[in-house]
Design a protein around this motif. Structure first.
Motif, short mmCIF file in Angstrom:
data_model
loop_
_atom_site.label_atom_id
_atom_site.label_comp_id
_atom_site.label_asym_id
_atom_site.label_seq_id
_atom_site.Cartn_x
_atom_site.Cartn_y
_atom_site.Cartn_z
N MET A 1 45.67 24.11 13.40
CA MET A 1 44.59 25.36 12.81
C MET A 1 43.89 25.11 11.89
N GLU A 2 42.67 25.27 12.00
CA GLU A 2 41.67 25.10 10.77
C GLU A 2 41.76 25.68 9.64
N ILE A 3 42.02 24.92 8.49
CA ILE A 3 41.88 25.32 7.27
C ILE A 3 40.51 25.90 6.67
N LEU A 4 40.52 26.89 6.31
CA LEU A 4 38.87 27.33 5.71
C LEU A 4 38.93 27.03 4.34
N GLN A 5 37.80 26.30 4.15
CA GLN A 5 37.54 25.68 2.74
C GLN A 5 37.31 26.76 1.69
N GLU A 8 39.52 26.68 -3.89
CA GLU A 8 40.80 26.19 -4.48
C GLU A 8 41.38 25.05 -3.59
N ASN A 9 40.76 24.72 -2.67
CA ASN A 9 40.99 23.47 -1.70
C ASN A 9 40.04 22.57 -1.36
N ALA A 10 38.78 22.64 -1.83
CA ALA A 10 37.66 21.74 -1.49
C ALA A 10 37.80 20.38 -2.06
N LEU A 11 37.55 19.65 -1.33
CA LEU A 11 37.59 18.29 -1.89
C LEU A 11 36.09 17.62 -2.04
N SER A 12 35.38 17.87 -1.01
CA SER A 12 33.93 17.57 -1.01
C SER A 12 33.16 18.31 0.12
N HIS A 13 31.91 18.31 -0.21
CA HIS A 13 30.84 18.76 0.79
C HIS A 13 29.69 17.96 0.87
N SER A 14 29.13 17.06 1.86
CA SER A 14 27.95 16.32 1.53
C SER A 14 27.03 16.65 3.12
N THR A 132 44.80 19.42 2.56
CA THR A 132 45.77 20.13 3.50
C THR A 132 46.89 20.34 2.65
N PRO A 133 47.98 21.09 2.95
CA PRO A 133 49.39 21.24 2.24
C PRO A 133 49.79 19.81 2.07
N GLU A 134 49.88 18.92 2.73
CA GLU A 134 50.37 17.44 2.59
C GLU A 134 49.62 16.85 1.32
N MET A 135 48.39 17.13 1.30
CA MET A 135 47.52 16.60 0.38
C MET A 135 47.93 17.13 -1.09
N PHE A 136 48.01 18.53 -1.28
CA PHE A 136 48.43 18.97 -2.26
C PHE A 136 50.04 18.40 -2.84
N GLU A 137 50.74 18.06 -1.89
CA GLU A 137 52.03 17.76 -2.47
C GLU A 137 52.01 16.22 -2.91
N TYR A 138 50.91 15.42 -1.99
CA TYR A 138 50.64 14.08 -2.59
C TYR A 138 49.96 14.06 -3.97
#
Length: 185
Positions: A1-5, A8-14, A132-138
């Protein structure tokens, strides 16, 4: 399921544009992307390692891309949500592998072409990376705050996009005009 950016969760936009010197009627981004040979993908960026095409269990096209973004080895599993001649929307839960370990990043890749005139088009290569939730844990495990991770990812993603976009545009142009890959850029 897609996570809406969100902020609070944005890493990048190019988003990077390049000109395609071919009539829009001859351009087919979906055909170009979903038949892209590994060697053609590799020559579009010094950071591209490999690419292949597959399908999901329910038959949706998948573009598998291996590349480096900054200091991360990325294994991307782009599922084609939309694949038309003028627009592809590719969504991946990507593996990000660094010296600190492995995590997951959602990457939305949009490829668009719009008509400028009878002989030229504007190609837009747009990439959004979302934690992602995994990224926040990382990040928590390694004592890295999201703002620092996002700043690093933004710089690396934007540099990568500026290198690959003009080459993607030339490859799309070559395919539109000659029906072939591996033509001079």
């Amino acid at each position: 399921m897609e996570i809406l950016q969100t902020p609070e969760n944005a890493l990048s936009h190019s988003s990077v544009n390049a000109i395609i010197n071919a009539p829009i009627e001859k351009v087919n981004i979906a055909d170009w992307l979903l038949n892209l040979p590994d060697a053609e993908y590799q020559r579009c960026s010094t950071q591209h390692i490999g690419a292949a095409i597959s399908v999901t269990f329910d038959g949706k096209p998948v573009s598998l891309n291996v590349e480096t973004i900054g200091d991360a080895l990325m294994v991307q599993h782009y599922v084609a949500d939309v694949h038309r001649p003028d627009y592809c929307r590719m969504l991946s839960i990507s593996d990000s592998i660094t010296k600190n370990g492995r995590t997951k990043v959602q990457v939305l890749w949009e490829l668009k072409v719009t008509k400028i005139d009878e002989k030229t088009c504007l190609y837009t290569n747009e990439i959004h990376a979302t934690a992602t939730p995994e990224m926040f844990e990382y990040l928590k495990e390694h004592g890295i705050n999201l703002a620092d991770a996002a700043a690093s990812r933004q710089a690396a993603s934007d540099a990568h996009n500026h290198e690959e976009t003009p080459n993607f545009a030339k490859s799309i142009e070559n395919k539109a005009l000659t029906g072939q890959y591996n033509q001079p850029f």
